[in-house]
Design an enzyme around this catalytic site. Structure first.
Site, short mmCIF file in Angstrom:
data_model
loop_
_atom_site.label_atom_id
_atom_site.label_comp_id
_atom_site.label_asym_id
_atom_site.label_seq_id
_atom_site.Cartn_x
_atom_site.Cartn_y
_atom_site.Cartn_z
N GLU A 45 -5.69 -4.33 10.77
CA GLU A 45 -4.65 -3.33 11.01
C GLU A 45 -5.00 -2.54 12.26
O GLU A 45 -5.82 -1.60 12.19
CB GLU A 45 -4.57 -2.35 9.83
CG GLU A 45 -4.20 -2.97 8.51
CD GLU A 45 -3.60 -1.95 7.55
OE1 GLU A 45 -2.48 -2.20 7.08
OE2 GLU A 45 -4.22 -0.91 7.29
N SER B 183 3.19 -1.64 10.70
CA SER B 183 4.64 -1.56 10.91
C SER B 183 5.40 -2.84 10.54
O SER B 183 6.38 -3.20 11.21
CB SER B 183 4.96 -1.20 12.36
OG SER B 183 4.39 0.04 12.70
N GLY C 135 1.80 7.51 15.19
CA GLY C 135 2.30 8.41 16.22
C GLY C 135 2.05 7.91 17.63
O GLY C 135 2.34 8.62 18.60
N ASN D 6 0.87 -1.18 0.00
CA ASN D 6 0.00 0.00 0.00
C ASN D 6 0.90 1.23 0.00
O ASN D 6 1.42 1.63 1.03
CB ASN D 6 -0.91 -0.03 1.24
CG ASN D 6 -1.80 1.20 1.32
OD1 ASN D 6 -1.86 1.99 0.37
ND2 ASN D 6 -2.49 1.37 2.43
N HIS E 247 -9.68 1.68 4.70
CA HIS E 247 -8.42 1.88 5.42
C HIS E 247 -8.62 2.91 6.53
O HIS E 247 -9.35 3.89 6.36
CB HIS E 247 -7.32 2.35 4.45
CG HIS E 247 -5.96 2.26 5.05
ND1 HIS E 247 -5.50 3.20 5.96
CD2 HIS E 247 -4.99 1.33 4.94
CE1 HIS E 247 -4.29 2.86 6.35
NE2 HIS E 247 -3.95 1.73 5.75
N LYS F 44 0.12 4.22 -0.41
CA LYS F 44 -0.54 5.43 0.11
C LYS F 44 -0.32 6.60 -0.86
O LYS F 44 -0.41 6.40 -2.06
CB LYS F 44 -0.08 5.71 1.54
CG LYS F 44 -0.29 4.47 2.44
CD LYS F 44 -0.09 4.70 3.89
CE LYS F 44 -0.32 3.40 4.66
NZ LYS F 44 -0.21 3.55 6.10
N GLU G 284 -6.89 5.26 7.54
CA GLU G 284 -6.57 6.66 7.20
C GLU G 284 -7.74 7.32 6.50
O GLU G 284 -7.96 8.52 6.64
CB GLU G 284 -5.28 6.70 6.35
CG GLU G 284 -4.07 6.43 7.23
CD GLU G 284 -2.90 5.76 6.54
OE1 GLU G 284 -2.90 5.68 5.30
OE2 GLU G 284 -2.00 5.27 7.26
#
Ligand code: 13P
Length: 246
Positions: free
Chosen positions: A160, A206, A169, A8, A86, A10, A88
Site C-alpha cells: 500500500e 484507493s 491527502g 479494512n 498498516h 478502519k 496509519e
C-alpha cells in the site's frame, strides 16, 4: 489462486448494528471482513461465506497490557486473519518495525494468517523507484526478522503506497502499471531472499469499482485491500463481481 478481497473498515462504522448490517451485505466468498475489534464477535456471528480478520494484534498473549488485544483473543472470537503494520498505525501511533515484527511473530504463533502492510511514503515515492524499493525491502526484512521459514508462508504482503491511500491527502493517484512493477519486484525479492515459492502479494490504495479491474486483471496481484470503498456495500459488491469474473 483465488484472489483475496480484504475489507479494512478502519474506525468505522459508528455502531455495532451498522457493522452487522454492512457485514451481511458483504458476506461473499473470497472476502475477508476486518471490522474494529469490538465488532469482531457480532460480525463473526452473521457471516457465513466471508472470513473474519482483525486490524491489529498485540504481541503478548495475556498480562498487564491495558487496552491491548492479543492474537489469542482475536482467534477465540473466530478471526482467521490479522492486518499488521498498516501505515496509519505506523504513522499516527508511531508503531515501529520492531513492534510490528513482534506482533507478526505472536500472531503466527497463535495460528492467525498475517496480512503485513508495507509501502513507501510520499517522500520516498518522489525520490524515485530506487528509494521506493529500498524503503519497502527494509520494511519486509524488519517485519520478517526471526520468523521461521515455514511460518513465512502464512504471511500475505499488502503493498500500500502510503501516498495512494484515499485519505492520505496527497492528491496523487497510483498508476496500476507502476504498482504492478513494484509487486513484481516484491515477489522476486521474496522468492530470492526467503525462498518462498508462491509469495502472496495484495495491493491497496484507493481501490474502487472504477479502477479495480485494472488491478485484478493482472495475475501478479493476489488480491486487494480496500478501505473507503468497503464501507459502501453497493460499491464493494461491484468490486466483488469484478473479482469473481477474473
Ligand atoms: P483506501 O481504499 O480508502 O485508499 O484505503 C486503503 C487502505 O488503507 C486499506 O488498508
Amino acid at each position: 489462486m483465488k484472489k483475496m478481497l480484504v475489507a479494512n473498515w478502519k474506525l468505522n462504522p459508528e455502531n455495532v448494528d451498522l457493522a452487522v448490517a454492512l457485514a451481511k451485505l458483504e458476506d461473499k466468498k473470497q472476502v475477508i471482513i476486518c471490522p474494529p475489534t469490538p465488532y469482531l464477535s457480532a460480525v463473526g456471528n452473521v457471516i457465513k461465506r466471508a472470513k473474519l480478520g482483525a486490524q491489529d494484534a498485540f504481541w503478548e498473549k495475556e498480562g498487564p497490557y491495558t487496552g491491548n488485544t492479543s492474537p489469542t483473543h482475536i482467534k477465540s472470537v473466530g478471526a482467521k486473519y490479522v492486518i499488521l503494520g498498516h501505515s496509519e498505525r505506523r504513522n499516527i501511533l508511531q508503531e515501529g518495525d520492531d513492534a510490528i515484527n513482534q506482533k507478526v511473530e505472536a500472531s503466527l504463533k497463535s495460528g492467525l494468517q498475517v496480512i503485513l502492510c508495507i509501502g513507501e511514503d510520499l517522500d520516498s515515492h518522489q525520490r524515485g523507484e530506487k528509494q521506493t524499493k529500498l524503503f519497502i525491502t527494509d520494511q519486509i526484512i524488519r517485519g520478517f526478522k526471526n520468523i521461521k521459514w515455514k511460518d513465512l508462508r502464512n504471511i500475505a504482503i499488502a503493498y500500500e503506497p502510503v501516498w495512494a491511500i484515499s485519505t492520505s491527502g496527497s492528491g496523487l493517484k497510483d498508476a496500476p502499471e507502476e504498482s504492478i512493477k513494484i509487486i513484481q519486484f516484491i515477489k522476486d525479492f521474496l522468492r530470492e531472499r526467503y525462498m518462498l515459492k508462491k509469495p502472496v502479494v495484495l495491493y491497496g490504495g484507493s481501490i474502487n469499482s472504477k479502477n479495480a479491474e485494472n488491478y485484478l486483471i493482472n495475475d501478479l496481484i493476489d488480491g486487494v485491500l480496500i478501505g473507503g470503498a468497503s464501507l459502501d456495500a453497493k460499491e464493494f459488491n461491484k468490486i466483488i463481481k469484478i473479482c469473481l469474473e477474473r
